[in-house]
Scaffold this motif. Structure first.
Motif, short mmCIF file in Angstrom:
data_model
loop_
_atom_site.label_atom_id
_atom_site.label_comp_id
_atom_site.label_asym_id
_atom_site.label_seq_id
_atom_site.Cartn_x
_atom_site.Cartn_y
_atom_site.Cartn_z
N ARG A 118 0.86 -1.20 0.00
CA ARG A 118 0.00 0.00 0.00
C ARG A 118 0.88 1.23 0.00
N GLN A 119 0.44 2.21 -0.75
CA GLN A 119 1.25 3.42 -0.82
C GLN A 119 0.43 4.66 -0.54
N GLU A 120 1.12 5.68 -0.08
CA GLU A 120 0.53 7.01 0.03
C GLU A 120 1.48 7.99 -0.63
N GLY A 121 0.96 9.20 -0.90
CA GLY A 121 1.79 10.20 -1.56
C GLY A 121 1.51 10.20 -3.05
N GLN A 122 2.17 11.12 -3.75
CA GLN A 122 1.89 11.15 -5.18
C GLN A 122 3.16 11.28 -6.01
N VAL A 123 3.06 10.71 -7.21
CA VAL A 123 4.16 10.80 -8.16
C VAL A 123 3.59 11.52 -9.38
N LEU A 124 4.27 12.58 -9.80
CA LEU A 124 3.77 13.36 -10.92
C LEU A 124 4.81 13.42 -12.04
N PHE A 125 4.30 13.41 -13.24
CA PHE A 125 5.16 13.50 -14.42
C PHE A 125 4.74 14.77 -15.16
N ASN A 126 5.57 15.76 -15.10
CA ASN A 126 5.21 17.09 -15.60
C ASN A 126 3.87 17.53 -15.03
N GLY A 127 3.67 17.23 -13.79
CA GLY A 127 2.45 17.66 -13.12
C GLY A 127 1.27 16.73 -13.32
N HIS A 128 1.45 15.65 -14.11
CA HIS A 128 0.34 14.73 -14.36
C HIS A 128 0.55 13.44 -13.61
N LYS A 129 -0.56 12.83 -13.24
CA LYS A 129 -0.45 11.49 -12.64
C LYS A 129 -0.08 10.50 -13.73
N LEU A 130 0.42 9.37 -13.31
CA LEU A 130 0.84 8.36 -14.29
C LEU A 130 -0.37 7.80 -15.05
N THR A 131 -0.25 7.81 -16.37
CA THR A 131 -1.27 7.15 -17.19
C THR A 131 -0.56 6.04 -17.97
N LYS A 132 -1.35 5.23 -18.65
CA LYS A 132 -0.72 4.14 -19.40
C LYS A 132 0.17 4.69 -20.50
N ARG A 133 -0.24 5.81 -21.08
CA ARG A 133 0.58 6.36 -22.17
C ARG A 133 1.89 6.94 -21.63
N ILE A 134 1.81 7.58 -20.48
CA ILE A 134 3.07 8.10 -19.90
C ILE A 134 3.96 6.92 -19.54
N LYS A 135 3.31 5.88 -19.05
CA LYS A 135 4.08 4.68 -18.65
C LYS A 135 4.88 4.12 -19.83
N ARG A 136 4.30 4.29 -21.01
CA ARG A 136 5.00 3.78 -22.20
C ARG A 136 6.25 4.60 -22.52
#
Ligand SMILES: Nc1ncnc2c1ncn2[C@@H]1O[C@H](COP(=O)(O)OP(=O)(O)OP(=O)(O)O)[C@@H](O)[C@H]1O
Length: 732
Positions: free
Chosen positions: A125-143
């Motif tokens: 279980r996790q808490e906190g956030q990880v942002l990629f250029n201010g966005h949450k991780l999506t499948k496309r970012i994951k790619r």
């Protein structure tokens, strides 16, 4: 921040990676992939905490002798019962920089890295956030994230080129031609200095292949194919000698300098490797005890009263501090470690924006005599503040590069633009990607075809098929001799014997196929998880390709077995052979579905074998040959056994419309089926009116062969169930 790579250009990095030497004057290979433009992504993580399950032995109520037999398994636990392994970790990695997660074993580096890459195991279980250029991780970012695991998960029997080629076919966008994909593979091979071992297999403990360093570079190359914006690596240098580790780090350094954000865990870097890192996040039992420029760690710890002794590698020193191995005059190493944790936590509490903040009073140690940290029961610690030395260090000039995620870049400018710019620019890029890019690199057909060819190539060294062939021929021949021409014996005695042959025919092949297919998905599970996490292919394409690649061997060898026993057993002549053949092959496919389902459900070949043995023995017993009068309360099981339908169908094919003679009163050995009435007239034989009655079976041999439809139903339902099980097991 350009980091320490300013002196290393693409060519030298390529030369370093290949073992070549630009320094020696040799013309370096043009390493185009290093200079490739890529999306520039700022990775920010804030207040990351993580809990892992405690082991629940799950055997409290068991009798003493059984306790050892029950494997421990992570229980589904409430967070309060779980163990916290990461405590409020924040930080970021900008494009063009390399962030190293350091710390002793078990410190939480891999856990943090997997959270950053969106690959944290389901049971945590996790808490906190990880942002990629201010966005949450999506499948496309994951790619756009390349993730290099600590254990290089590669197929041992594929060559370096094949490994990268199949990955390129699956991961590169469908608008690229095969020639372009091949070109990409070649440029990655060249850039990573893998030309020499291009056609060498990866290898494993059974078969020698490429070296450890080359293997690691193949893993990196696998990710570089997609020109990732972010590259995450788990212990890339572990198991490498110092020269190979150095080359790899140089390579990463260079990859970063063209705008990628690189985050790597690293265990015990040499001073040279350490000097290549831009930012260091040092973890001690899940707590951050240093976050800032690698080069400033010495100053930080000096201010805290634990200066790095002369001649000691700073990387070793901070690891010793994080492990609690540095002892003060009156303090244990653990006291010291807790104090450092307390300093860091207190500091971050006062200045949530991180070390970039203004003057903060850090609880410091007096030189040579650590101050005792006050440790609370839950492990968090508040440092004792004497304030003597604290303020100086943390009046940061931008060196310790923690930035406030909300407010944008507050430290020195990035060569790739200010962070605010990057957030805007990359937000646009990512939005455009969301609109335009396909979720999958290759088309469905390319995925299927590539995975099919790969599955065949992966098993090219398998001698199992040859062994199978020999085994099937020998068993078939033995059966043929035992049941020699039994099908031509038209007495009731002959018919009874042939029943045994028919049952064995289906049973043997079903057993073989089921047990073989148990291993398919447990063996592929890790690879599937890794590849699916990178969005390489659709699960259905993998599933179809993997099972289809088995079909030639699954069908050809059993066909040979069927032919041998059919001919030697003298079963019914003519087109009945094909009906028998089709029935048995259908049975093997159904059995295979059961095996695949069991394997995919438990993902553990040993457990699956145990369950399969129980199921198959039950199916065998209720299949209609051994027991015909099953007690009613348990009789329903026979309808679950696919062997019931196979046996019934085979009997219909063999006996329907045939005449048999009961010669039990006379000499049935000399019975001549071409002249049966002679025996009838002499009173030695009588025609059999109802074979069903003689066999004491509920099967009506003369009815329509509806069992075929049931077997096809089993097959379809089984295959769908396997897919569902696989989907569940590969979900993150
Ligand atoms: N899925 C899990 N279930 C139970 N415990 C876990 C799980 N994942 C991590 N842990 C625990 O979390 C802690 C941190 O593990 P992690 O693998 O992140 O450490 P690490 O710093 O990468 O260690 P190493 O350098 O040895 O790889 C360890 O105590 C580990 O046992």
């Amino acid at each position: 921040m350009s980091g320490g790579a300013a002196t290393v250009n693409g060519a030298t990095a390529a030369a370093a990676a290949s073992g070549g030497s630009a320094a020696n004057g040799a013309a370096p290979a043009p390493a185009t992939i290093f200079m490739e433009p890529t999306n520039e992504v700022v990775v920010q993580f804030q207040n990351i905490s993580c809990w892992v399950p405690q082991l629940d032995m799950g055997k409290k109520g068991l009798p003493e002798p059984l306790k050892g037999l029950v494997a421990p398994k992570p229980a589904l636990q409430a967070k309060a019962d779980m163990r916290q392994v990461l405590f409020n970790i924040s930080g970021e990695c900008e494009p063009g920089t390399m962030l190293a997660l350091m710390g002793p074993s078990g410190g939480g580096k891999t856990t943090l890295l997997s959270i950053l890459g969106g690959r944290a195991p389901k049971q945590t279980r996790q808490e906190g956030q990880v942002l990629f250029n201010g966005h949450k991780l999506t499948k496309r970012i994951k790619r756009q994230i390349g993730f290099v695991l600590q254990d290089d998960l590669l197929y041992a029997t594929l060559s370096v080129h094949e490994t990268l080629f199949f990955a390129a076919m699956l991961r590169l966008p469908k608008h690229k031609t095969k020639a372009e994909k091949l070109e990409r593979v070649d440029s990655v091979i060249k850039a990573l200095g893998l030309e020499k071992c291009r056609d060498t297999i990866i290898g494993d403990h059974l078969r020698r292949g490429v070296s450890g360093g080359e293997r690691k570079r193949v893993s990196v190359g696998h990710e570089l194919l997609i020109n990732p914006a972010i590259l995450l690596l788990d212990e890339p240098t572990s198991g490498l000698d110092s020269s190979a580790a150095r080359k790899l780090l140089m390579l990463l350094r260079e990859l970063a300098s063209s705008g990628r954000a690189i985050i790597t865990t690293i265990h015990q870097p040499s001073s040279f490797l350490y000097s290549q890192l831009d930012t260091v996040l040092l973890l001690s039992q899940g707590h951050p005890i240093y976050y800032g420029k690698g080069g400033e760690a010495a100053a930080w710890f000096q201010q805290l009263g634990v200066p790095c002794p002369f001649g000691v590698n700073i990387a070793d020193w901070i690891l010793d501090l994080a492990s609690g191995e540095v002892v003060g005059k009156q303090k244990t190493g653990e006291d010291m470690r807790l104090h450092l944790v307390a300093c860091s936590e207190q500091f971050l509490q006062q200045e949530p924006a991180g070390y970039a903040g203004g003057a903060v009073d850090v609880p410091a140690l007096t030189a040579g005599e650590p101050t005792v940290a006050v440790v609370t029961a839950d492990g968090s610690a508040m440092g004792h503040r004497d304030g003597a030395h604290g303020g100086a260090l943390v009046k940061r000039k931008g060196g310790l590069a923690h930035v406030d995620i909300e407010q944008g870049l507050s430290n020195g400018p990035s060569p790739h633009g200010s962070k605010g710019d990057l957030l805007d620019r990359s937000a646009t890029t990512l939005a455009a990607e969301r609109a335009g890019a396909s979720r999958w690199g290759a088309s469905y057909w390319t995925q299927f075809y590539t995975l099919f060819v790969r599955a065949v190539r992966v098993r090219r060294f398998e001698t199992l098929s040859q062994q199978d062939l020999i085994q099937f021929i020998i068993v078939g021949a033995i059966c043929g001799m035992i049941w020699w021409q039994v099908g031509q014996d038209k007495t009731l005695y002959g018919a009874q014997n042939a029943r045994g042959l028919l049952f064995f025919e289906g049973l043997f092949l079903a057993f073989r196929c089921l047990f073989q297919s148990l291993f398919v998905f447990p063996q592929e599970h890790k690879m599937m998880l890794k590849e699916r996490s990178s969005g390489m292919y659709r699960l259905s394409a993998f599933y179809l390709a993997r099972t289809a690649s088995d079909i030639p061997s699954d069908l050809s060898i059993p066909s040979l077995f069927i032919a041998i026993i059919y001919l030697m057993g003298g079963l019914r002549h003519g087109g009945y052979f094909f009906l028998n053949w089709l029935t048995v092959l259908l049975t093997t496919l159904v059995a295979q579905s059961f095996g695949l389902l069991l394997g995919a459900t438990v993902m553990n070949a040993k457990t699956a074998q145990t369950i399969a043995a129980v199921i198959m023995l039950t199916f065998m017993l209720v299949g209609g040959f051994y027991v015909t009068n099953i007690p009613v309360w348990i009789g329903w099981i026979k309808w679950l056994s696919f062997l019931t339908y196979t046996f019934s169908l085979l009997m219909k094919i063999e006996y329907k419309g045939q005449s048999f003679w009961d010669c039990s009163l006379g000499d049935d050995k000399n019975f001549n089926p071409s002249d049966p009435w002679n025996y009838v007239a002499s009173g030695q034989c009588a025609p059999v009116d109802d074979l069903n009655k003689e066999f004491h079976t509920s099967i009506d041999i003369n009815s329509v062969p509806w069992e075929a439809a049931v077997l096809i139903g089993f097959l379809v339902a089984g295959r769908i169930a396997v897919y569902i099980a696989l989907r569940k097991k590969t979900q993150r």
